[in-house]
Scaffold this motif. Structure first.
Motif, PDB file in Angstrom:
ATOM      1  N   GLU A 235      69.466 -22.340   2.493  1.00  0.00           N
ATOM      2  CA  GLU A 235      70.175 -22.601   3.826  1.00  0.00           C
ATOM      3  C   GLU A 235      71.458 -22.549   3.965  1.00  0.00           C
ATOM      4  O   GLU A 235      72.418 -22.138   4.633  1.00  0.00           O
ATOM      5  CB  GLU A 235      69.642 -23.931   4.394  1.00  0.00           C
ATOM      6  N   ALA A 236      72.118 -23.446   2.811  1.00  0.00           N
ATOM      7  CA  ALA A 236      73.630 -23.576   2.756  1.00  0.00           C
ATOM      8  C   ALA A 236      74.308 -22.480   2.553  1.00  0.00           C
ATOM      9  O   ALA A 236      75.542 -22.372   3.036  1.00  0.00           O
ATOM     10  CB  ALA A 236      73.893 -24.756   1.706  1.00  0.00           C
ATOM     11  N   THR A 237      73.882 -21.655   1.533  1.00  0.00           N
ATOM     12  CA  THR A 237      74.519 -20.283   1.470  1.00  0.00           C
ATOM     13  C   THR A 237      74.485 -19.407   2.581  1.00  0.00           C
ATOM     14  O   THR A 237      75.555 -18.803   2.860  1.00  0.00           O
ATOM     15  CB  THR A 237      73.585 -19.533   0.463  1.00  0.00           C
ATOM     16  N   GLY A 238      73.555 -19.480   3.437  1.00  0.00           N
ATOM     17  CA  GLY A 238      73.607 -18.870   4.891  1.00  0.00           C
ATOM     18  C   GLY A 238      74.870 -19.225   5.510  1.00  0.00           C
ATOM     19  O   GLY A 238      75.435 -18.610   6.303  1.00  0.00           O
ATOM     20  N   VAL A 239      74.770 -20.440   5.700  1.00  0.00           N
ATOM     21  CA  VAL A 239      75.828 -21.391   6.441  1.00  0.00           C
ATOM     22  C   VAL A 239      77.324 -20.794   6.025  1.00  0.00           C
ATOM     23  O   VAL A 239      78.251 -20.686   6.785  1.00  0.00           O
ATOM     24  CB  VAL A 239      75.541 -22.768   6.630  1.00  0.00           C
ATOM     25  N   TRP A 240      77.447 -21.146   4.496  1.00  0.00           N
ATOM     26  CA  TRP A 240      78.586 -20.660   4.130  1.00  0.00           C
ATOM     27  C   TRP A 240      79.085 -19.199   4.294  1.00  0.00           C
ATOM     28  O   TRP A 240      80.181 -18.933   4.570  1.00  0.00           O
ATOM     29  CB  TRP A 240      78.655 -20.978   2.676  1.00  0.00           C
ATOM     30  N   ALA A 241      78.393 -18.361   4.170  1.00  0.00           N
ATOM     31  CA  ALA A 241      78.394 -17.156   4.701  1.00  0.00           C
ATOM     32  C   ALA A 241      78.827 -16.664   5.988  1.00  0.00           C
ATOM     33  O   ALA A 241      79.791 -16.173   6.267  1.00  0.00           O
ATOM     34  CB  ALA A 241      77.159 -16.089   4.391  1.00  0.00           C
TER      35      ALA A 241
ATOM     36  N   ILE B  66      79.399 -21.329  -4.851  1.00  0.00           N
ATOM     37  CA  ILE B  66      78.839 -20.453  -3.878  1.00  0.00           C
ATOM     38  C   ILE B  66      79.736 -20.448  -2.525  1.00  0.00           C
ATOM     39  O   ILE B  66      80.179 -19.574  -1.831  1.00  0.00           O
ATOM     40  CB  ILE B  66      77.407 -20.732  -3.416  1.00  0.00           C
ATOM     41  N   ALA B  67      80.032 -21.823  -2.051  1.00  0.00           N
ATOM     42  CA  ALA B  67      80.840 -21.890  -0.923  1.00  0.00           C
ATOM     43  C   ALA B  67      82.306 -21.432  -0.958  1.00  0.00           C
ATOM     44  O   ALA B  67      82.903 -20.636  -0.329  1.00  0.00           O
ATOM     45  CB  ALA B  67      81.108 -23.410  -0.647  1.00  0.00           C
ATOM     46  N   GLY B  68      82.811 -21.587  -2.126  1.00  0.00           N
ATOM     47  CA  GLY B  68      84.197 -21.125  -2.421  1.00  0.00           C
ATOM     48  C   GLY B  68      84.488 -19.806  -2.411  1.00  0.00           C
ATOM     49  O   GLY B  68      85.280 -19.097  -1.785  1.00  0.00           O
ATOM     50  N   ALA B  69      83.433 -19.105  -3.111  1.00  0.00           N
ATOM     51  CA  ALA B  69      83.264 -17.542  -3.555  1.00  0.00           C
ATOM     52  C   ALA B  69      82.881 -16.794  -2.274  1.00  0.00           C
ATOM     53  O   ALA B  69      83.663 -15.926  -1.925  1.00  0.00           O
ATOM     54  CB  ALA B  69      82.536 -17.349  -4.421  1.00  0.00           C
ATOM     55  N   LEU B  70      82.271 -17.414  -1.550  1.00  0.00           N
ATOM     56  CA  LEU B  70      81.784 -16.811  -0.275  1.00  0.00           C
ATOM     57  C   LEU B  70      82.810 -16.862   0.868  1.00  0.00           C
ATOM     58  O   LEU B  70      83.185 -15.971   1.573  1.00  0.00           O
ATOM     59  CB  LEU B  70      80.354 -17.392   0.518  1.00  0.00           C
ATOM     60  N   PHE B  71      83.867 -17.812   0.751  1.00  0.00           N
ATOM     61  CA  PHE B  71      84.584 -18.093   1.417  1.00  0.00           C
ATOM     62  C   PHE B  71      85.907 -17.096   1.318  1.00  0.00           C
ATOM     63  O   PHE B  71      86.452 -16.378   2.447  1.00  0.00           O
ATOM     64  CB  PHE B  71      85.284 -19.462   1.516  1.00  0.00           C
ATOM     65  N   VAL B  72      86.107 -16.354   0.094  1.00  0.00           N
ATOM     66  CA  VAL B  72      86.919 -15.440  -0.316  1.00  0.00           C
ATOM     67  C   VAL B  72      86.458 -14.143   0.145  1.00  0.00           C
ATOM     68  O   VAL B  72      87.168 -13.223   0.383  1.00  0.00           O
ATOM     69  CB  VAL B  72      87.298 -15.742  -1.793  1.00  0.00           C
ATOM     70  N   LEU B  73      85.227 -14.086  -0.163  1.00  0.00           N
ATOM     71  CA  LEU B  73      84.435 -12.595  -0.319  1.00  0.00           C
ATOM     72  C   LEU B  73      84.881 -11.982   0.979  1.00  0.00           C
ATOM     73  O   LEU B  73      85.145 -10.654   0.812  1.00  0.00           O
ATOM     74  CB  LEU B  73      82.940 -12.724  -0.500  1.00  0.00           C
ATOM     75  N   PRO B  74      84.603 -12.139   2.076  1.00  0.00           N
ATOM     76  CA  PRO B  74      84.760 -11.437   3.297  1.00  0.00           C
ATOM     77  C   PRO B  74      86.285 -10.684   3.265  1.00  0.00           C
ATOM     78  O   PRO B  74      86.504  -9.762   3.515  1.00  0.00           O
ATOM     79  CB  PRO B  74      84.466 -11.873   4.453  1.00  0.00           C
ATOM     80  N   GLY B  75      87.103 -11.632   3.281  1.00  0.00           N
ATOM     81  CA  GLY B  75      88.667 -11.417   2.989  1.00  0.00           C
ATOM     82  C   GLY B  75      88.930 -10.350   1.934  1.00  0.00           C
ATOM     83  O   GLY B  75      89.719  -9.469   2.298  1.00  0.00           O
ATOM     84  N   ALA B  76      88.361 -10.596   0.689  1.00  0.00           N
ATOM     85  CA  ALA B  76      88.837  -9.696  -0.275  1.00  0.00           C
ATOM     86  C   ALA B  76      88.249  -8.248   0.007  1.00  0.00           C
ATOM     87  O   ALA B  76      89.085  -7.449  -0.174  1.00  0.00           O
ATOM     88  CB  ALA B  76      88.218 -10.307  -1.467  1.00  0.00           C
TER      89      ALA B  76
END
Length: 456
Positions: A19-25, A92-102
């Protein structure tokens, strides 16, 4: 949160990692507008909607991340992810935060290198800027109302804003000064900065508990060591294989250095990066540097992601034996790796010690003072973003100690102003959701461009 008088551990806060992964995404996809907008989105979802952590714990984490080198919003996501679900949650939270922008910056860098600017994409982001302005304004109002609980905190927030907006005081100086003031006041017995940063009544799912993994400092050093190896081993390998003058070696060493010395987010480093990339390395022109900054400002993720664009263009134009496009992609990915790996290292190493200090009165006083200063800094970012959204041109004013940007009245963009006012009204008056405001403004930006009212 408590049940039958027993404090629940982080394993029982009821939020699964899935659930948290979906929220961070979701947070990552909506994180437009630089650090102010990203912190606003995170606060709205994590504190207000999901109630994972309360206001005090959120501000405590934000204060700690403001003291670390690197992009504070990405580090805040990492910290909160770690707090909820240990190291894996933080990654997961830190990587997902970067992924869309990257992904977005990489795609736009490829388009830019091959075809130049694409007006329709610019129009899409033109609309998003208006939405982000409304979100940032809402964050300033909410965080300020809840974080500033005494006249001393209000005064410190005002002094912080004046110092950074009018006089260009360095961010680290403001934060360090505020921390020292709060520490000294608490040590002297003053309640001016007592606030509620350390504990806020346990109204969140996590409550005021100190999860078991936050006390494992041995694990913190072990994880930090792994992050250090993942960061530096590739850098050393590139230097040994290609030599210090190769473009990939320069990207690895230059952006690794920036990751360590960049306090206060990307704004503190952009001028230096632009100077080195344009004048020393000749990777791109001043105009292209501004175009890259525009891409980073209007795509999701940290503003410091402009580093990827800079490295892409540098490697694209100095490909060696590689195809230019391949070299550009590898250069951009390398810059992203060495820029953000240190962020995980700093958070995973500092977070356990930061959590242990939540109950220390003098530390709480220092961090509450930092909170007040941060409100002023966020207000400065909001004003800066407003000026660059509503006006097409600003002029620097220097003299008598002043250092600020003043808008050129004739450069007022009526379409941007009207769209921004509509977004603010929808957000503050009608309580429209994030996706609604962002989607509506993006669509409006494209429509205005097609109708000839926006330049894109």
């Amino acid at each position: 949160m408590r049940q039958d008088g027993v404090a629940l551990s982080v394993d029982h806060h009821g939020v699964s990692l899935r659930e948290a992964t979906g929220v961070w995404a979701r947070i990552a996809a909506l994180s437009f507008g630089g650090p102010a907008g990203q912190i606003a989105v995170m606060h709205r979802i994590v504190v207000e909607e999901r109630r994972w952590v309360d206001e005090g714990r959120f501000l405590h984490a934000l204060n700690i991340c403001m003291l670390l080198p690197g992009p504070e919003a990405q580090q805040l996501a990492t910290y909160l992810g770690w707090l909820m679900h240990r190291t894996l949650g933080g990654v997961i939270a830190g990587a997902l935060f970067v992924l869309p922008g990257a992904v977005a910056i990489m795609a736009l860098s490829i388009v830019y290198a091959l075809y130049g600017q694409v007006p329709l994409i610019g129009a899409l982001f033109f609309g998003l800027k208006a939405a982000v302005l409304a979100i940032v304004l809402q964050a300033v109002l909410r965080v300020g109302r809840r974080a500033l609980r005494s006249r001393a905190q209000w005064a410190l927030a005002a002094a912080s804003f004046i110092g950074i907006f009018l006089f260009g005081l360095p961010f680290p100086v403001i934060v360090l000064g505020a921390g020292l003031i709060g520490f000294a006041a608490a040590r002297a017995g003053s309640q001016a900065f007592a606030g509620t940063t350390a504990h806020s009544g346990g109204t969140s799912l996590l409550g005021d508990t100190l999860p078991a993994h936050t006390r494992d400092r041995r694990a913190a050093f072990r994880i930090a060591g792994i992050c250090l190896a993942l960061w530096l081993v590739p850098v050393v390998a590139i230097l040994l294989a290609l030599g210090p003058e190769d473009v990939f070696s320069r990207i690895a060493t230059f952006f690794s250095t920036m990751a360590v010395v960049t306090f206060g987010g990307a704004y503190a480093a952009l001028a230096y990066v632009a100077q080195q990339a344009v004048e020393s390395f000749h990777w791109l022109s001043p105009r292209e540097m501004l175009d890259g900054l525009g891409l980073a400002e209007t795509t999701p993720g940290p503003l410091i992601m402009v580093m990827q664009f800079v490295a892409f263009m540098g490697a694209f134009r100095n490909p060696g034996e590689l195809a230019p496009l391949t070299a550009g992609i590898l250069g951009g990915l390398l810059a992203t790796w060495v820029t953000f790996l240190p962020c995980f290292l700093f958070v995973f190493l500092a977070a356990p010690f930061a959590e242990a200090l939540r109950g220390n009165g003098q530390v709480v006083g220092a961090l509450n003072a930092v909170t007040a200063a941060v409100v002023g800094v966020i207000l400065n970012l909001a004003v800066w973003f407003s000026l660059h959204t509503i006006f097409r041109e600003v002029q620097p004013v220097r003299g008598l100690g002043l250092t600020l940007d003043v808008p050129v009245p004739s450069s007022l963009d009526p379409a941007a102003l009207l769209l921004s006012l509509a977004a603010i009204l929808a957000t503050l008056r009608f309580k429209a959701g994030l996706a609604t405001v962002l989607g509506g403004c993006a669509a409006a930006g494209v429509i205005l461009y097609l109708a000839g009212f926006a330049t894109g």
